[in-house]
Design a protein around this motif. Structure first.
Motif, short mmCIF file in Angstrom:
data_model
loop_
_atom_site.label_atom_id
_atom_site.label_comp_id
_atom_site.label_asym_id
_atom_site.label_seq_id
_atom_site.Cartn_x
_atom_site.Cartn_y
_atom_site.Cartn_z
N PHE A 209 0.85 -1.10 0.02
CA PHE A 209 0.25 0.59 -0.40
C PHE A 209 0.87 1.06 0.39
CE2 PHE A 209 -3.88 -2.24 0.60
CZ PHE A 209 -4.47 -2.27 0.28
N THR A 210 1.12 1.70 -1.58
CA THR A 210 1.74 3.37 -0.93
C THR A 210 0.74 4.07 -0.75
OG1 THR A 210 1.43 3.37 -3.77
CG2 THR A 210 3.09 1.89 -3.39
N LYS A 211 1.26 5.68 -1.04
CA LYS A 211 0.33 6.71 -0.93
C LYS A 211 -0.88 6.52 -1.61
CE LYS A 211 3.05 10.11 1.96
NZ LYS A 211 1.96 10.16 2.63
N LYS A 212 -0.46 6.60 -3.30
CA LYS A 212 -1.24 6.39 -4.05
C LYS A 212 -2.54 5.09 -3.84
CE LYS A 212 0.19 9.35 -8.14
NZ LYS A 212 -0.18 8.39 -9.52
N ALA A 213 -2.31 4.26 -3.97
CA ALA A 213 -3.19 2.78 -3.59
C ALA A 213 -3.85 3.06 -1.84
CB ALA A 213 -1.79 1.49 -3.14
N ALA A 214 -2.82 3.53 -1.21
CA ALA A 214 -3.99 4.01 0.03
C ALA A 214 -5.26 4.82 0.47
CB ALA A 214 -2.63 4.45 1.19
N TYR A 215 -5.03 5.73 -1.15
CA TYR A 215 -6.19 6.77 -1.43
C TYR A 215 -7.00 6.31 -2.30
CZ TYR A 215 -3.46 11.05 1.66
OH TYR A 215 -3.21 11.59 2.82
N ALA A 216 -6.66 5.48 -3.06
CA ALA A 216 -7.73 4.72 -3.72
C ALA A 216 -8.35 3.69 -3.49
CB ALA A 216 -6.72 3.72 -4.84
N PHE A 217 -7.88 2.87 -2.42
CA PHE A 217 -8.50 1.79 -1.25
C PHE A 217 -9.39 2.74 -0.35
CE2 PHE A 217 -8.49 0.04 2.55
CZ PHE A 217 -9.70 -0.40 3.18
N ALA A 218 -9.20 4.43 -0.24
CA ALA A 218 -9.45 5.27 1.35
C ALA A 218 -10.45 6.07 0.16
CB ALA A 218 -9.44 6.09 1.15
N ALA A 219 -10.70 6.08 -1.15
CA ALA A 219 -12.07 6.45 -1.47
C ALA A 219 -13.10 5.36 -2.70
CB ALA A 219 -10.91 6.86 -3.30
N ARG A 220 -12.52 4.25 -2.56
CA ARG A 220 -13.26 3.42 -2.70
C ARG A 220 -13.90 2.97 -1.74
NH1 ARG A 220 -11.81 -2.40 -4.85
NH2 ARG A 220 -10.82 -1.37 -6.45
N PHE A 221 -13.20 3.15 -0.20
CA PHE A 221 -14.34 2.79 1.10
C PHE A 221 -14.97 3.97 1.25
CE2 PHE A 221 -14.85 4.10 5.35
CZ PHE A 221 -14.93 3.27 6.10
N ASN A 222 -14.78 5.15 0.84
CA ASN A 222 -15.97 6.33 1.22
C ASN A 222 -17.09 6.17 0.82
OD1 ASN A 222 -15.09 7.92 3.65
ND2 ASN A 222 -13.20 7.31 2.12
N LEU A 223 -16.68 5.55 -0.83
CA LEU A 223 -17.61 5.29 -1.83
C LEU A 223 -18.90 4.22 -1.90
CD1 LEU A 223 -18.68 6.29 -5.01
CD2 LEU A 223 -17.12 4.55 -5.82
N TYR A 224 -18.39 3.51 -0.90
CA TYR A 224 -19.34 2.43 0.26
C TYR A 224 -19.60 2.86 0.66
CZ TYR A 224 -17.87 -1.11 -3.76
OH TYR A 224 -17.11 -1.94 -4.55
N TYR A 225 -19.63 4.03 1.37
CA TYR A 225 -19.33 4.52 2.17
C TYR A 225 -20.37 5.30 2.90
CZ TYR A 225 -18.88 5.35 7.62
OH TYR A 225 -18.65 5.44 9.21
N GLU A 226 -20.43 5.50 1.63
CA GLU A 226 -21.97 6.69 0.90
C GLU A 226 -20.70 8.34 1.41
OE1 GLU A 226 -25.71 6.02 2.46
OE2 GLU A 226 -25.56 3.59 1.62
N GLN A 227 -20.16 8.75 1.25
CA GLN A 227 -19.35 10.04 2.13
C GLN A 227 -19.23 10.01 0.47
OE1 GLN A 227 -19.49 10.85 5.13
NE2 GLN A 227 -20.31 9.63 5.53
N TRP A 228 -19.49 10.66 0.11
CA TRP A 228 -18.80 10.60 -1.87
C TRP A 228 -18.02 12.22 -1.42
CZ3 TRP A 228 -22.04 7.49 -2.82
CH2 TRP A 228 -23.15 7.47 -2.77
N GLN A 229 -17.76 13.56 -1.17
CA GLN A 229 -17.11 14.24 -0.88
C GLN A 229 -16.26 13.42 -0.47
OE1 GLN A 229 -17.45 17.32 -2.20
NE2 GLN A 229 -15.54 17.09 -2.04
N LYS A 230 -15.47 13.00 0.68
CA LYS A 230 -14.57 12.34 1.15
C LYS A 230 -13.95 11.27 -0.11
CE LYS A 230 -13.19 10.73 4.33
NZ LYS A 230 -13.44 10.48 6.05
N ALA A 231 -14.47 10.34 -0.58
CA ALA A 231 -14.40 9.93 -1.64
C ALA A 231 -13.36 10.35 -2.84
CB ALA A 231 -15.56 8.91 -2.57
#
Length: 516
Positions: A209-231
């Motif tokens: 999990f590089t920085k980009k990989a970690a932020y890509a994961f964070a983006a998908r997680f927040n999409l699933y979490y219905e946190q659109w702005q954070k995604a």
């Protein structure tokens, strides 16, 4: 006691328990994790080698039953395709994914315990990796084995045990908690991890999990979490100010020899891949140029009606529309239309005898998919023009210079009939538990879902869109005439089978099963 041991192994794959009578001796003879280099070596094992990809792909609407006359199947494949509880053993079965994920979590927790003991102020990057790997493994588990997160029912929906420390008792008791609680803990781990991750600590960054990989994961997680702005915000960190320079060169892939080996090898060795993982899996055979799994597969019928060759807002779609043209196989009991992206690899344990293990490489996060995450978040935020810019950036790169307009997308999907059993289309009735406005917003989501469905074909991600948007699936079977398809079963909007059943060993050991 036997059942307790089964739970202990199947749930956690953890280490043996120390006891005063053994003094200072480690019962399993493992080395003490007492240095930075040992922690880093341990974190290599914090990435699961048991992917649920085949489980989720066969559960989705990307496959069709080619009929009982096709012998190229197993009882295991049939159970997955028909949403049955799995009783068969296979490298790709739910039990393998469960055990591998909890084994990875155990290693993350062991690393965190060692970091705390040694003093975390000097091991912040290692702590970041341990936290993000723990979060990701739980994210996989909760989305496969539970109902999908939603703000209406997740406070009571069954979750999975969230392991935040290594087990130190002989007879541990576990509660599943709720999906809401699991998501909250994943979110906490992600937020704690992101500022700590440093690419400088990795010798082979693609497998971490590089920085980009970690932020890509964070983006998908927040999409699933219905946190659109954070995604959107997290995806933007991955994509930089010029997303087109971050995407995969599909043109280069299309220029390679039309052979699975060179294409799949080039696919997994590409800077657009943000994280890659090895997997002891048959995926490369199943979604490769082989008879394996050809009864339940992505056929030309689905490709024509719903996926690769279904019409798009900018017109008709053919093989020549793609930089990387789909591989179409047809013959006696062989009907597969594939994107070559999953390699078939063989690890020889005895080259002379010709025996070993089937393996592959999966790519959980790519820049292309992250761009579609951002586009979806923008649609949900009402930022339609920005979403169209991202969708066109993606489509011009993925297809041979194809782009469209907001008006064209709205007109196309407004005029396209919803899919039925008799006349399947790519436009499925959407039943999300969050608010989705009819008209332009819904039509844009249809386009995003279609783009993601094509991009991630054979990767299992379509299943999570089906769960998130409450899409019904008609499981069709081709009849003896080779053309007529009948519906054998329907996965309804609130069908309990959308949560894959827990492994039987774990249920037998006392963990509450998913209701059926």
């Amino acid at each position: 006691m036997k059942k307790i041991n089964i739970l202990y192994i199947a749930l956690l794959s953890l280490f043996a328990i120390s006891c005063d009578s053994y003094l200072d001796e480690t019962p399993d003879n493992r080395a003490e994790v007492d240095s930075q280099i040992k922690i880093r070596k341990l974190l290599v094992s914090a990435y699961s080698e048991g992917s649920p990809t085949l489980v989720t792909e066969l559960s989705s609407d990307n496959i069709i039953d080619m009929g009982s006359s096709n012998p190229n199947t197993t009882r295991f494949y049939e159970q997955l395709a028909n949403w049955e509880s799995v009783t068969e053993t296979d490298n790709d079965d739910p039990k393998s994914a469960w055990e591998a994920s909890y084994g990875a979590i155990a290693n993350s927790n062991e690393a965190l315990a060692a970091i705390e003991k040694l003093g975390s102020e000097n091991l912040l990057p290692e702590k970041g990796e341990a936290l993000i790997t723990r979060a990701y493994a739980h994210f996989v588990l909760v989305n496969v084995f539970c109902k999908h997160y939603n703000s209406q029912s997740s406070a009571t929906d069954l979750g999975i045990p969230y392991m935040e420390k290594s087990e130190t008792t002989l007879n541990p008791k576990y509660e599943r908690g709720t999906v809401k609680e699991v998501y909250e803990k994943i979110n906490a781990d992600i937020e704690a991890a992101l500022p700590l991750i440093s690419d400088d600590m990795y010798e082979v960054p693609a497998y971490h999990f590089t920085k980009k990989a970690a932020y890509a994961f964070a983006a998908r997680f927040n999409l699933y979490y219905e946190q659109w702005q954070k995604a959107k915000d997290y995806a933007s960190i991955v994509l930089t100010t010029n997303p087109s320079t971050q995407l995969r060169s599909w043109d280069d892939l299309g220029a390679l020899p039309r052979s699975p080996g060179p294409v799949t090898n080039a696919y997994i060795n590409n800077s657009a891949n943000l994280l890659v993982q090895t997997d002891g899996s048959n995926l490369g055979l199943y979604f490769g140029a082989y008879y394996t799994g050809s009864r339940f597969n992505h056929s030309r019928k689905i490709a024509d009606e719903e996926t690769l060759f279904a019409p798009a807002p900018w017109g008709g779609v053919a093989s020549s529309t793609y930089h990387l043209r789909p591989f179409v196989y047809s013959g006696n009991n062989l009907d597969k239309t594939l994107f070559m992206k999953i390699p078939y690899l063989f690890e020889y344990t005895d080259p002379v005898a010709g025996i070993g293990y089937r393996r592959t490489v999966v790519v959980p996060f790519t820049t292309d998919e992250t761009l579609l995450v951002r586009a979806e978040a923008e649609v949900m935020l009402g930022e339609n023009d920005l979403a169209m810019t991202d969708l066109n950036t993606w489509s011009k790169n993925f297809f041979v210079d194809k782009e469209t307009t907001l008006e064209a997308v709205n007109t196309f999907y407004s005029n396209l009939p919803y899919s039925t059993a008799d006349v399947p289309t790519q436009k499925k009735v959407l039943n999300p538990k969050f608010t989705l406005a009819a008209g332009v917003q819904e039509n844009l989501i249809h386009y995003v879902l279609q783009c993601r469905r094509i991009l991630t074909l054979h990767e299992g991600l379509r299943w999570f869109d089906i769960k998130r948007y409450g899409i019904e699936i008609n499981r069709q079977q081709i009849q003896s005439d080779g053309t007529t398809a009948i519906v054998l079963d329907v996965l309804k909007v609130n069908d309990l089978r959308r949560a894959i059943q827990l492994p039987q060993d774990v249920i037998d050991a006392g963990l509450v099963s998913n209701p059926r």
